[in-house]
Design a protein around this motif. Structure first.
Motif, PDB file in Angstrom:
ATOM      1  N   GLU A 215       0.754  -1.057  -0.107  1.00 59.81           N
ATOM      2  CA  GLU A 215       0.202  -0.046  -0.061  1.00 59.81           C
ATOM      3  C   GLU A 215       1.081   1.192  -0.022  1.00 59.81           C
ATOM      4  OE1 GLU A 215      -3.672  -2.272   2.383  1.00 59.81           O
ATOM      5  OE2 GLU A 215      -1.998  -1.063   3.485  1.00 59.81           O
ATOM      6  N   GLN A 216       1.994   1.200   0.587  1.00 56.36           N
ATOM      7  CA  GLN A 216       2.910   2.348   0.695  1.00 56.36           C
ATOM      8  C   GLN A 216       3.454   2.613  -0.586  1.00 56.36           C
ATOM      9  OE1 GLN A 216       3.574   4.289   3.461  1.00 56.36           O
ATOM     10  NE2 GLN A 216       4.934   5.478   2.388  1.00 56.36           N
ATOM     11  N   ARG A 217       3.910   1.646  -1.415  1.00 53.33           N
ATOM     12  CA  ARG A 217       4.160   1.798  -2.588  1.00 53.33           C
ATOM     13  C   ARG A 217       3.365   2.324  -3.563  1.00 53.33           C
ATOM     14  NH1 ARG A 217       6.547  -3.345  -1.469  1.00 53.33           N
ATOM     15  NH2 ARG A 217       5.106  -4.399  -2.899  1.00 53.33           N
ATOM     16  N   LEU A 218       2.102   1.916  -3.531  1.00 50.53           N
ATOM     17  CA  LEU A 218       0.889   2.365  -4.385  1.00 50.53           C
ATOM     18  C   LEU A 218       0.397   3.718  -4.108  1.00 50.53           C
ATOM     19  CD1 LEU A 218      -1.233  -0.885  -4.676  1.00 50.53           C
ATOM     20  CD2 LEU A 218      -0.128   0.165  -6.491  1.00 50.53           C
ATOM     21  N   ILE A 219       0.198   4.014  -2.729  1.00 47.80           N
ATOM     22  CA  ILE A 219      -0.211   5.553  -2.638  1.00 47.80           C
ATOM     23  C   ILE A 219       0.423   6.441  -1.401  1.00 47.80           C
ATOM     24  CG2 ILE A 219      -2.716   4.403  -3.211  1.00 47.80           C
ATOM     25  CD1 ILE A 219      -3.355   4.387  -0.222  1.00 47.80           C
ATOM     26  N   GLY A 220       1.525   5.846  -0.930  1.00 43.44           N
ATOM     27  CA  GLY A 220       2.109   6.253   0.282  1.00 43.44           C
ATOM     28  C   GLY A 220       2.662   7.806  -0.144  1.00 43.44           C
ATOM     29  N   ASP A 221       2.735   8.174  -1.180  1.00 43.20           N
ATOM     30  CA  ASP A 221       3.236   9.380  -1.674  1.00 43.20           C
ATOM     31  C   ASP A 221       2.131  10.473  -1.334  1.00 43.20           C
ATOM     32  OD1 ASP A 221       5.844   8.950  -2.243  1.00 43.20           O
ATOM     33  OD2 ASP A 221       5.294   8.217  -4.324  1.00 43.20           O
ATOM     34  N   THR A 222       0.917  10.121  -1.431  1.00 42.85           N
ATOM     35  CA  THR A 222      -0.283  11.074  -1.437  1.00 42.85           C
ATOM     36  C   THR A 222      -1.138  10.759  -0.224  1.00 42.85           C
ATOM     37  OG1 THR A 222      -1.129   9.817  -2.926  1.00 42.85           O
ATOM     38  CG2 THR A 222      -0.064  11.951  -3.754  1.00 42.85           C
ATOM     39  N   TYR A 223      -1.319   9.341   0.413  1.00 45.77           N
ATOM     40  CA  TYR A 223      -2.298   9.136   1.271  1.00 45.77           C
ATOM     41  C   TYR A 223      -2.025   9.729   2.307  1.00 45.77           C
ATOM     42  CZ  TYR A 223      -5.461   6.616   4.118  1.00 45.77           C
ATOM     43  OH  TYR A 223      -6.582   6.267   4.900  1.00 45.77           O
ATOM     44  N   GLY A 224      -3.051  10.667   3.170  1.00 44.47           N
ATOM     45  CA  GLY A 224      -2.555  11.100   4.420  1.00 44.47           C
ATOM     46  C   GLY A 224      -1.569  12.400   4.120  1.00 44.47           C
TER      47      GLY A 224
END
Length: 463
Positions: A215-224
């Motif tokens: 999940e960090q690789r997929l959306i970690g740059d923007t999520y939260g």
């Protein structure tokens, strides 16, 4: 530094670690007597005095350390922090300014700097530091270099939750249609968010947890993360306010036995539209530990705009008796809701005066009789702790029953503001709104002053 002096400082530090402050004081006093030009010895002596409860001697020691070495960051942080805690925020501000502007701070000292600025009414200074705080704790350097972290703190962990993902997907789709940020690959972002959401749906995972590696690789740059802020201007050509008289508001609040006043047509149409756009576009809805999918956006995590500051800055002048110089602005937040929410637990806030206004258009509300605020005619006892009056739902409910508290229902209306005594228990009324992104119910709250200094007391005391 000679061996004897170094040994005394090391020994004193060991006493500090063991919380033996009396022995530490004696040790550092010997160090100062041995070499009165050692700035670290003075700083450590100040730290010892502070833990012994001797604030003035501690300040004197920190100031002496800075006279000897103006670049001793530790002494500057210690002095600024102690002055803030001692009610000398005005004197602490120049120290905090140097520390923050040079990036010489950690998360705790940055929050203390913001507190100091708010407590003396330096709203715009506090807002600048709040923006830095948002960058430190929630920034997304890859997508928004203007809010990248600038100090040694790591970003706060983003907590995964299905309801937050649902909101974020809706917001990304909205931004894809309306945003002027051509450098954002919205299509790829949506694909990745939906992959994570679909996996949660399949697994049945409804909890709130940290992102795993995938999940960090997929959306970690923007999520939260704060990766887009609408550039909201403070230069509004039209009037800020609707058709109402501040003196009438103050009079209505003063004449209310509880301290409660409702104002319709609160903001001008131009201001209302700009705030709606700021809340729709800005990726600041980061607090997701609430029930029923409610999301929070806070002053220190990106909920800052020039227009909000302009509004907040005018209220003390508009309402000299209700707010004035006595009650400083201490918090701004927003809440955004899912389409449906049942009854929630009442709570009180820490402030003296609570200003709560609603900005979602009326056609989003499917129940014109509800969706607003429930205010009870009973306030939280001053002896209660924050957790007791703000978070302990069962205890509050029992207290209201035992004292026969009566509920006052204020239905939702777009552009309606409610001023009320923040000590009064209150709750969001059950709501039913259209299930679409633009129709999510949004309220903005500004808290002024502290509850211990509240001038409006209900006539009925609890049993």
């Amino acid at each position: 530094m000679d061996a004897d002096l170094a040994g005394l400082i090391e020994q004193g530090h060991s006493f500090l670690l063991n919380k033996d402050f009396v022995s530490a004081e004696a040790c550092f006093n010997r160090a100062v007597a041995l070499n009165g030009m050692c700035s670290m010895a003075h700083n450590n002596l100040g730290w010892t005095y502070e833990h012994l409860g001797n604030s003035q001697s501690a300040m004197n020691s920190y100031q002496r350390a800075l006279e000897l070495d103006p670049n001793l960051t530790l002494a500057k942080v210690n002095l600024a922090s102690l002055m803030t805690k001692s009610g000398q925020e005005q004197g602490a501000l120049p120290l905090w300014h140097d520390l923050v502007e040079e990036g010489l701070f950690d998360r705790q000292s940055l929050n203390e700097a913001i507190d100091a600025a708010l407590n003396v009414g330096a709203i715009h200074q506090a807002a600048r530091w709040a923006q830095i705080c948002g960058a430190v704790t929630r920034g997304a350097p890859l997508y928004a270099p203007e809010v990248k972290p600038i100090c040694r703190d790591e970003l706060a962990p983003a907590m995964l939750k299905l309801e937050t993902l649902t909101h974020d997907i809706e917001q990304i789709e909205y931004l894809r249609r309306s945003s002027g940020k051509p450098n954002i690959d919205f299509e790829s972002m949506l694909i990745n968010y939906k992959l994570v959401r679909d996996a949660l749906l399949i697994s049945g995972d409804r909890g709130r947890r940290a992102l795993d590696d995938k999940e960090q690789r997929l959306i970690g740059d923007t999520y939260g993360r704060i990766w887009h802020i609408r550039k909201s201007s403070e230069t509004i050509s039209a009037p800020l306010w609707g058709d109402w008289n501040p003196s009438d508001v103050e009079r209505a609040y003063s004449n209310s036995p509880l301290g409660l006043c409702v104002v319709d047509n609160f903001l001008s149409d131009e201001v209302l539209t700009e705030l709606q756009n700021f809340c729709l576009e800005s990726t600041v809805w980061l607090a997701n530990h609430y029930s029923h999918g409610r999301l929070g956006a806070f002053f220190r995590e990106g909920f800052v705009s020039p227009l909000l500051l302009k509004l907040a800055d005018q209220f003390p002048r508009l309402f000299p008796n209700l707010i004035g110089d006595r009650h400083r602005l201490l918090q701004i937040w927003g809440f955004k809701y899912s389409a449906f929410q049942p009854n929630t637990n009442p709570h009180a806030d820490f402030a003296a005066v609570n200003l709560n206004f609603w900005i979602t258009p009326d056609d989003a509300n499917l129940d014109r009789k509800s969706g607003g605020l429930v205010v009870y005619d009973l306030e939280a006892p001053l002896s209660w702790s924050h957790n007791s009056y703000n978070k302990n739902g069962p205890e509050i409910a029992a207290f209201l029953r035992q004292n026969g508290a009566r509920a006052i229902y204020i239905p939702y209306r777009a552009n309606r503001a409610v001023f009320f005594n923040s000590d009064l228990f209150h709750a969001t009324a059950p709501l039913s709104f259209r299930n679409e992104y633009r129709s999510r119910r949004i309220n903005i709250t500004m808290l002024y002053g502290r509850r211990a200094n509240d001038t409006k007391r209900p006539p009925r005391s609890p049993n």
